[in-house]
Scaffold this motif. Structure first.
Motif, mmCIF file in Angstrom:
data_model
loop_
_atom_site.group_PDB
_atom_site.id
_atom_site.type_symbol
_atom_site.label_atom_id
_atom_site.label_comp_id
_atom_site.label_asym_id
_atom_site.label_seq_id
_atom_site.Cartn_x
_atom_site.Cartn_y
_atom_site.Cartn_z
ATOM 1 N N LYS A 47 1.354 -1.722 0.073
ATOM 2 C CA LYS A 47 0.133 -0.126 0.179
ATOM 3 C C LYS A 47 1.085 1.345 0.258
ATOM 4 O O LYS A 47 0.806 2.111 -0.938
ATOM 5 N N SER A 48 2.084 1.190 0.759
ATOM 6 C CA SER A 48 2.262 2.763 1.214
ATOM 7 C C SER A 48 3.499 2.538 -0.209
ATOM 8 O O SER A 48 3.468 3.728 -0.779
ATOM 9 N N THR A 49 3.831 1.346 -0.339
ATOM 10 C CA THR A 49 4.280 1.854 -2.016
ATOM 11 C C THR A 49 4.387 2.254 -3.500
ATOM 12 O O THR A 49 4.260 3.133 -3.771
ATOM 13 N N LEU A 168 -3.232 9.500 1.477
ATOM 14 C CA LEU A 168 -3.342 9.459 2.588
ATOM 15 C C LEU A 168 -2.234 7.887 3.141
ATOM 16 O O LEU A 168 -3.634 6.928 2.875
ATOM 17 N N ASP A 169 -1.008 8.173 4.015
ATOM 18 C CA ASP A 169 -0.463 7.145 4.116
ATOM 19 C C ASP A 169 -0.763 6.728 5.818
ATOM 20 O O ASP A 169 -0.321 7.013 6.970
ATOM 21 N N GLU A 170 -1.718 5.830 6.064
ATOM 22 C CA GLU A 170 -2.369 5.156 7.674
ATOM 23 C C GLU A 170 -2.202 6.458 8.292
ATOM 24 O O GLU A 170 -1.385 6.591 8.797
ATOM 25 N N PRO A 171 -2.911 7.938 7.949
ATOM 26 C CA PRO A 171 -2.775 9.075 9.324
ATOM 27 C C PRO A 171 -2.836 8.609 10.373
ATOM 28 O O PRO A 171 -2.319 9.553 11.266
HETATM 29 MG MG LIG Z 1 2.625 1.258 4.508
#
Ligand SMILES: [Mg+2]
Ligand SMILES: Nc1ncnc2c1ncn2[C@@H]1O[C@H](COP(=O)(O)OP(=O)(O)OP(=O)(O)O)[C@@H](O)[C@H]1O
Lengths: 255, 226
Positions: A47-49, A168-171
């Motif tokens: 997900k982050s990538t 938004l990455d796991e805000p």
């Molecule tokens: Mg991540």
């Protein structure tokens, strides 16, 4: 589902490997104005990538990104800077600039990137701080703010750049449970105003209330996608359903 | 004893004049070193392989060759070979500046590597170019972090500046030696010179500590480097 709206962002077949490990395997997403898409899935799923590939913080090995029907050339710096100005990003651990006040965190990018005067930048920054309820904190440094306040400054900083899309990455996942609410409220406020967003989150209330579409990522692929009513309907055997049940159980244990 | 004291008192103005030259050498060298160190550290961290290799060779040369050798090499060798007519003062300042530059490059490099990666990412994500991010986000923080190490460098360079006497720059050491060779009051004169060096070191270190406090980021030290 979105035939009536034309996409403002088209991300097609993004592939990314680190060494010989394939982290993203032909991942695509399309976003029309006002869409909110939520990425869920197990840790390490990519997900982050993927989010960082969308604004080229991580350079995709292959694939295409089109913003407003214009193809981004990954080799052209100009294209990439433009893409990043249009696509804001919120990180799990805030990434505020430690040596600048809340106000400075917002004004420095405005001045450097948008070439605003000091006065203009400060006016804009104060407006954004007010939006996230931090008017009285403008002269505090990151180390003097709580996690929730830091994340709200980070959101204000991203919004000041007038992005068309927010990633938004796991805000909320680096936050103390008691501070999650204030950030969730700000994000819900953005949704009400029609902000276009892609968000990775494991926050059940965000998934349920905001998602137009859920994308379940696993092993570098989107293995399931659809609107939450369909995927999370009672008795549905989808992976998303199973995953959200798990999250629910966890949050009950915590609560 | 009477004689020793009066020699010191009589020669003090002459010796103190030398301390202006010493201070000049040190200030010039430290700022030249700062300039070199900043560019080199950025190259060492963000540069491609060729840039990094060239800079690493530079660091090794200035770490590995004694300052006295460099002084002779530059003053009698390199500068005249290049047809440059630099004074002893200029030569010492340049050699010490290039030497401390190599050390400062490593100090700044360590500071850059200790910064949380995410801040650079955030700057990029906001549309800042690499150079803008380095100038507005990285450098202001690493310069703060580096002040203690910088103050260490200052005291080393101040002491190394005494080597300037070997090529005849009339700084504290050269003047002390000159007076001592005439009056034979070695003990009292070298004690005086030592005290002058000590005071200059002390003043500089205290000044830098004040600077460190002045530019400290509020709340930062209590909460650590998050
Ligand atoms: Mg991540
Ligand atoms: N710079 C990198 N070099 C090598 N491997 C990496 C790098 N960045 C990420 N990975 C790997 O890529 C995979 C996907 O990571 P990613 O952070 O995108 O997953 P994620 O879905 O965001 O997980 P989480 O829910 O834990 O945040 C992981 O196996 C990770 O170890």
């Amino acid at each position: 589902m979105m035939t009536d709206k034309k996409p403002i962002l088209r991300v097609k077949n993004i592939t990314k490997s680190f060494g010989d490990v394939t982290i993203l395997n032909s991942v695509s997403i399309e976003l029309a104005k006002g869409d909110i898409k939520i990425l869920i899935g197990p840790s390490g799923g990519g997900k982050s990538t993927f989010l960082q590939c969308i604004n080229c913080l991580v350079m995709p090995d292959s694939g295409e990104i089109e913003l407003d029907n214009e193809r981004i050339q990954f080799t052209r710096k100009q294209d990439i800077y433009r893409l990043r100005q249009e696509v804001g990003m919120i990180f799990q651990d805030f990434n505020l600039f430690d040596h600048l006040t809340a106000l400075g965190n917002i004004t420095v990018p405005l001045r450097k990137v948008k070439k605003m005067s000091k006065k203009e930048a400060e006016q804009r920054a104060r407006l954004e701080l007010e939006q996230v309820g931090l008017s009285d904190k403008e002269s505090l440094y990151p180390a003097q703010l709580s996690g929730g306040q830091k994340q709200r400054v980070a959101i204000a900083r991203a919004l000041a750049m007038d992005p068309k899309i927010l990633l938004l990455d796991e805000p909320t996942s680096a936050l103390d449970p008691t501070l999650i609410g204030e950030v969730i409220n700000v994000i819900k406020g953005l949704a009400v105003k029609g902000m276009t967003m892609i968000m990775a989150t494991h926050q059940i209330s965000l998934i349920h209330n905001l998602a137009d579409e859920i994308l379940f990522m696993e092993d570098g692929r989107i293995v399931e996608q659809g609107p939450p009513d369909a995927l999370l309907a009672a008795g549905n055997k989808s992976k998303s359903q199973g995953f959200c049940d798990l999250l629910n159980e966890l949050s009950e244990v915590e609560g | 004893m009477q004689n020793a004291l009066s020699v010191v008192v009589d020669s003090l103005p002459y010796l103190l004049q030398g301390s202006f030259l010493t201070a000049g050498i040190v200030v010039f060298a430290m700022f030249l070193g700062l300039f070199i160190g900043i560019f080199m550290s950025v190259g060492l961290v963000y540069g491609n392989r060729y840039i990094r290799n060239i800079l690493t060779v530079y660091v090794w040369i200035f770490r590995g060759v004694p300052v006295v050798v460099l002084l002779f090499l530059f003053y009698f060798g390199l500068f005249s070979f290049l047809g440059l007519n630099f004074s002893a003062f200029a030569t010492v300042s340049i050699v010490l500046g290039m030497t401390t530059g190599a050390y400062q490059a490593n100090i700044f490099k360590g500071a850059i590597l200790s910064l949380p990666q995410g801040q650079f990412k955030a700057a990029s994500a906001l549309g800042m170019s690499d150079i803008q991010a380095i100038k507005s986000i990285v450098l202001p923080q690493i310069l703060r972090l580096s002040i203690p190490a910088w103050s260490n460098e200052y005291s080393i360079i101040l002491k190394d500046s005494a080597l300037a006497f070997v090529i005849g720059a009339p700084e504290i050491m050269a003047r002390t030696q000159f007076v001592a060779s005439r009056t034979y009051q070695h003990l009292s004169l070298y004690i005086t010179a030592g005290i002058i060096y000590f005071l200059l070191t002390w003043a500089g270190v205290i000044g830098l500590r004040k600077l460190e406090q002045y530019v400290r980021i509020p709340g930062y030290s209590q909460h650590g480097n998050q």
